[in-house]
Design a protein around this motif. Structure first.
Motif, mmCIF file in Angstrom:
data_model
loop_
_atom_site.group_PDB
_atom_site.id
_atom_site.type_symbol
_atom_site.label_atom_id
_atom_site.label_comp_id
_atom_site.label_asym_id
_atom_site.label_seq_id
_atom_site.Cartn_x
_atom_site.Cartn_y
_atom_site.Cartn_z
ATOM 1 N N SER A 15 -17.767 -13.161 62.983
ATOM 2 C CA SER A 15 -17.479 -13.380 61.566
ATOM 3 C C SER A 15 -18.544 -14.285 60.967
ATOM 4 O O SER A 15 -18.617 -15.467 61.315
ATOM 5 C CB SER A 15 -16.103 -14.023 61.387
ATOM 6 N N PRO A 16 -19.370 -13.768 60.049
ATOM 7 C CA PRO A 16 -20.387 -14.607 59.421
ATOM 8 C C PRO A 16 -19.857 -15.471 58.289
ATOM 9 O O PRO A 16 -20.519 -16.432 57.886
ATOM 10 C CB PRO A 16 -21.398 -13.589 58.897
ATOM 11 N N SER A 17 -18.666 -15.128 57.752
ATOM 12 C CA SER A 17 -18.202 -15.870 56.581
ATOM 13 C C SER A 17 -16.706 -15.667 56.359
ATOM 14 O O SER A 17 -16.157 -14.604 56.650
ATOM 15 C CB SER A 17 -18.959 -15.400 55.329
ATOM 16 N N ALA A 18 -16.074 -16.716 55.834
ATOM 17 C CA ALA A 18 -14.710 -16.629 55.306
ATOM 18 C C ALA A 18 -14.633 -17.543 54.092
ATOM 19 O O ALA A 18 -15.081 -18.686 54.136
ATOM 20 C CB ALA A 18 -13.680 -17.043 56.348
ATOM 21 N N SER A 19 -14.090 -17.022 52.997
ATOM 22 C CA SER A 19 -13.960 -17.813 51.775
ATOM 23 C C SER A 19 -13.060 -17.062 50.808
ATOM 24 O O SER A 19 -12.904 -15.846 50.905
ATOM 25 C CB SER A 19 -15.334 -18.063 51.119
ATOM 26 N N GLY A 20 -12.472 -17.806 49.873
ATOM 27 C CA GLY A 20 -11.700 -17.179 48.809
ATOM 28 C C GLY A 20 -10.500 -16.381 49.278
ATOM 29 O O GLY A 20 -10.109 -15.417 48.618
ATOM 30 N N GLY A 21 -9.921 -16.748 50.435
ATOM 31 C CA GLY A 21 -8.798 -15.989 50.948
ATOM 32 C C GLY A 21 -9.196 -14.695 51.616
ATOM 33 O O GLY A 21 -8.349 -13.837 51.870
ATOM 34 N N ARG A 22 -10.509 -14.545 51.925
ATOM 35 C CA ARG A 22 -11.013 -13.347 52.583
ATOM 36 C C ARG A 22 -11.882 -13.749 53.776
ATOM 37 O O ARG A 22 -12.535 -14.800 53.758
ATOM 38 C CB ARG A 22 -11.854 -12.484 51.633
ATOM 39 N N GLY A 23 -11.899 -12.900 54.790
ATOM 40 C CA GLY A 23 -12.767 -13.115 55.938
ATOM 41 C C GLY A 23 -13.524 -11.843 56.258
ATOM 42 O O GLY A 23 -12.958 -10.746 56.200
ATOM 43 N N LEU A 70 -18.007 -8.456 61.570
ATOM 44 C CA LEU A 70 -18.936 -7.389 61.931
ATOM 45 C C LEU A 70 -18.737 -7.053 63.404
ATOM 46 O O LEU A 70 -18.452 -7.930 64.221
ATOM 47 C CB LEU A 70 -20.383 -7.838 61.693
ATOM 48 N N GLY A 71 -18.887 -5.794 63.740
ATOM 49 C CA GLY A 71 -18.689 -5.383 65.126
ATOM 50 C C GLY A 71 -19.728 -4.381 65.580
ATOM 51 O O GLY A 71 -20.299 -3.638 64.775
ATOM 52 N N ARG A 72 -19.978 -4.387 66.904
ATOM 53 C CA ARG A 72 -20.861 -3.406 67.527
ATOM 54 C C ARG A 72 -20.174 -2.855 68.765
ATOM 55 O O ARG A 72 -19.583 -3.611 69.536
ATOM 56 C CB ARG A 72 -22.201 -4.038 67.913
ATOM 57 N N SER A 88 -21.691 1.491 74.826
ATOM 58 C CA SER A 88 -21.210 2.164 76.028
ATOM 59 C C SER A 88 -21.535 1.301 77.232
ATOM 60 O O SER A 88 -22.309 0.344 77.156
ATOM 61 C CB SER A 88 -21.839 3.549 76.161
ATOM 62 N N ARG A 89 -20.975 1.655 78.355
ATOM 63 C CA ARG A 89 -21.109 0.814 79.535
ATOM 64 C C ARG A 89 -22.557 0.682 79.999
ATOM 65 O O ARG A 89 -22.935 -0.315 80.620
ATOM 66 C CB ARG A 89 -20.235 1.370 80.658
ATOM 67 N N ASP A 90 -23.383 1.673 79.702
ATOM 68 C CA ASP A 90 -24.788 1.609 80.106
ATOM 69 C C ASP A 90 -25.658 0.856 79.101
ATOM 70 O O ASP A 90 -26.878 0.815 79.239
ATOM 71 C CB ASP A 90 -25.349 3.013 80.346
ATOM 72 N N GLY A 91 -25.047 0.251 78.074
ATOM 73 C CA GLY A 91 -25.787 -0.557 77.115
ATOM 74 C C GLY A 91 -26.217 0.161 75.857
ATOM 75 O O GLY A 91 -26.912 -0.424 75.018
ATOM 76 N N THR A 92 -25.815 1.417 75.672
ATOM 77 C CA THR A 92 -26.184 2.170 74.478
ATOM 78 C C THR A 92 -25.326 1.733 73.290
ATOM 79 O O THR A 92 -24.090 1.700 73.384
ATOM 80 C CB THR A 92 -25.996 3.677 74.713
ATOM 81 N N LEU A 93 -25.968 1.388 72.183
ATOM 82 C CA LEU A 93 -25.249 1.048 70.958
ATOM 83 C C LEU A 93 -24.762 2.341 70.309
ATOM 84 O O LEU A 93 -25.567 3.164 69.863
ATOM 85 C CB LEU A 93 -26.152 0.282 69.989
ATOM 86 N N VAL A 94 -23.455 2.531 70.249
ATOM 87 C CA VAL A 94 -22.917 3.805 69.767
ATOM 88 C C VAL A 94 -22.356 3.714 68.359
ATOM 89 O O VAL A 94 -22.275 4.723 67.643
ATOM 90 C CB VAL A 94 -21.842 4.358 70.729
ATOM 91 N N ALA A 95 -21.946 2.510 67.900
ATOM 92 C CA ALA A 95 -21.357 2.399 66.562
ATOM 93 C C ALA A 95 -21.418 0.956 66.086
ATOM 94 O O ALA A 95 -21.483 0.016 66.882
ATOM 95 C CB ALA A 95 -19.904 2.879 66.571
ATOM 96 N N SER A 96 -21.397 0.797 64.764
ATOM 97 C CA SER A 96 -21.314 -0.519 64.129
ATOM 98 C C SER A 96 -20.174 -0.490 63.121
ATOM 99 O O SER A 96 -19.880 0.555 62.522
ATOM 100 C CB SER A 96 -22.627 -0.875 63.423
ATOM 101 N N VAL A 97 -19.554 -1.658 62.924
ATOM 102 C CA VAL A 97 -18.363 -1.755 62.080
ATOM 103 C C VAL A 97 -18.473 -2.993 61.197
ATOM 104 O O VAL A 97 -19.040 -4.011 61.608
ATOM 105 C CB VAL A 97 -17.081 -1.854 62.946
ATOM 106 N N ALA A 98 -17.942 -2.913 59.987
ATOM 107 C CA ALA A 98 -17.798 -4.086 59.124
ATOM 108 C C ALA A 98 -16.447 -3.990 58.433
ATOM 109 O O ALA A 98 -16.048 -2.916 57.969
ATOM 110 C CB ALA A 98 -18.916 -4.157 58.095
#
Length: 295
Positions: free
Chosen positions: A253-261, A264-266, A269-279
């Motif tokens: 979490s880079p920030s929380a303010s104003g009643g919101r947080g 970010l997520g990544r 896979s088990r072999d280290g491949t970045l398969v998706a990003s989330v916010a």
């Protein structure tokens, strides 16, 4: 009630009503939850599946951006209205609205793309992470607690979730760090359908994403004054992955303010491949006493 994995697959097997005006109309069931509200990951995944039903089979969803508008009711089915916004040479864009009682509960825009070649790089997977087999399942941790929410967590989720550090269900993180990592995979094998696996990853992405905000402030899901709800959700699928194989979900979490947080997520896979990003941004509120206790 059916087993959790079958319940998720049933929910994602939405029905085409055959209605065609300016939109394609689908319907889907709601899964049971302890509080009676539709799980956000469920309706998000269903909306992605609905949009995919209107796109050429050669194109896969690569991104979605959406807003949770109202709580859904698990006692009611959900209607999905898909607008075919654009079909280009390489990309297709769809808008999906999810409705109950004639009111929208979710609105997303999703983009689909033909498989293509191009530049390729990725962030590195964190090192020093314990293997999932060495960690205790979150379901096992809460199964011993005689409470409806705990029983729901323990027995009704279709994903095995294993925390690299202790979960913040009932005990706060004394380190007050704004990050965490969990291993996730479905409880059993899933059909060999790439769209289903991407939708399942969207489903699971909503479980723990806001917990890094709670950790930073020494709060827990059981904090008596906590009120929390997902507001919006964005996801990008970078590379193919299976939701029935272990994935490391790293969150901060880079920030929380104003009643919101904001979190970010990544997903790796088990072999280290970045398969998706989330916010995701969520509403996170405490009573005045709760703020001083949790900060």
């Amino acid at each position: 009630m059916t087993d959790p994995l079958s319940g998720m697959l049933t929910a994602l097997n939405i029905t085409d009503t055959g209605a065609r005006t300016n939109e394609d109309i689908f319907t889907g069931p709601s899964e049971w939850t302890p509080l009676g509200r539709v799980f956000g990951g469920q309706v998000l995944a269903q909306a992605i599946v609905a949009a995919d039903r209107t796109v050429d089979d050669s194109r896969m969803v690569h991104s979605t951006h959406g807003y949770f508008l109202r709580p859904g009711d698990v006692r009611l089915p959900i209607t999905f209205s898909v607008e075919r916004i654009h079909d280009g040479r390489s990309f297709s864009t769809r808008r999906t609205q999810a409705y109950q009682n004639g009111l929208p509960i979710l609105s997303i825009i999703a983009s689909f793309q033909n498989e293509d070649e191009g530049l390729d790089h990725q962030a590195d997977m964190p090192t020093g992470i314990p293997e999932p087999e060495t960690l205790r399942s979150a379901d096992d941790i809460v199964a011993q607690i005689d409470h409806p929410l705990a029983r729901g967590w323990a027995h009704r989720r279709p994903f095995d979730i294993r925390y690299v550090t202790s979960p913040v269900f009932f005990e706060a993180d004394p380190a007050h760090v704004a990050h965490q990592a969990v291993w996730i995979k479905s409880l059993g094998p899933l059909p060999d359908d790439p769209t289903l696996h991407r939708a399942a990853l969207a489903y699971a992405s909503d479980y723990t994403i806001l917990e890094s905000v709670l950790r930073r402030h020494g709060a827990t899901w059981a904090s008596p004054s906590l009120k929390m709800a997902s507001l919006d959700h964005a996801m990008w699928w970078h590379r193919p992955a299976r939701a029935d194989e272990w994935l490391l979900y790293v969150q901060e979490s880079p920030s929380a303010s104003g009643g919101r947080g904001l979190s970010l997520g990544r997903m790796f896979s088990r072999d280290g491949t970045l398969v998706a990003s989330v916010a995701q941004e969520g509403m996170i509120r405490f009573s005045p006493a709760g703020v001083s206790a949790a900060s």
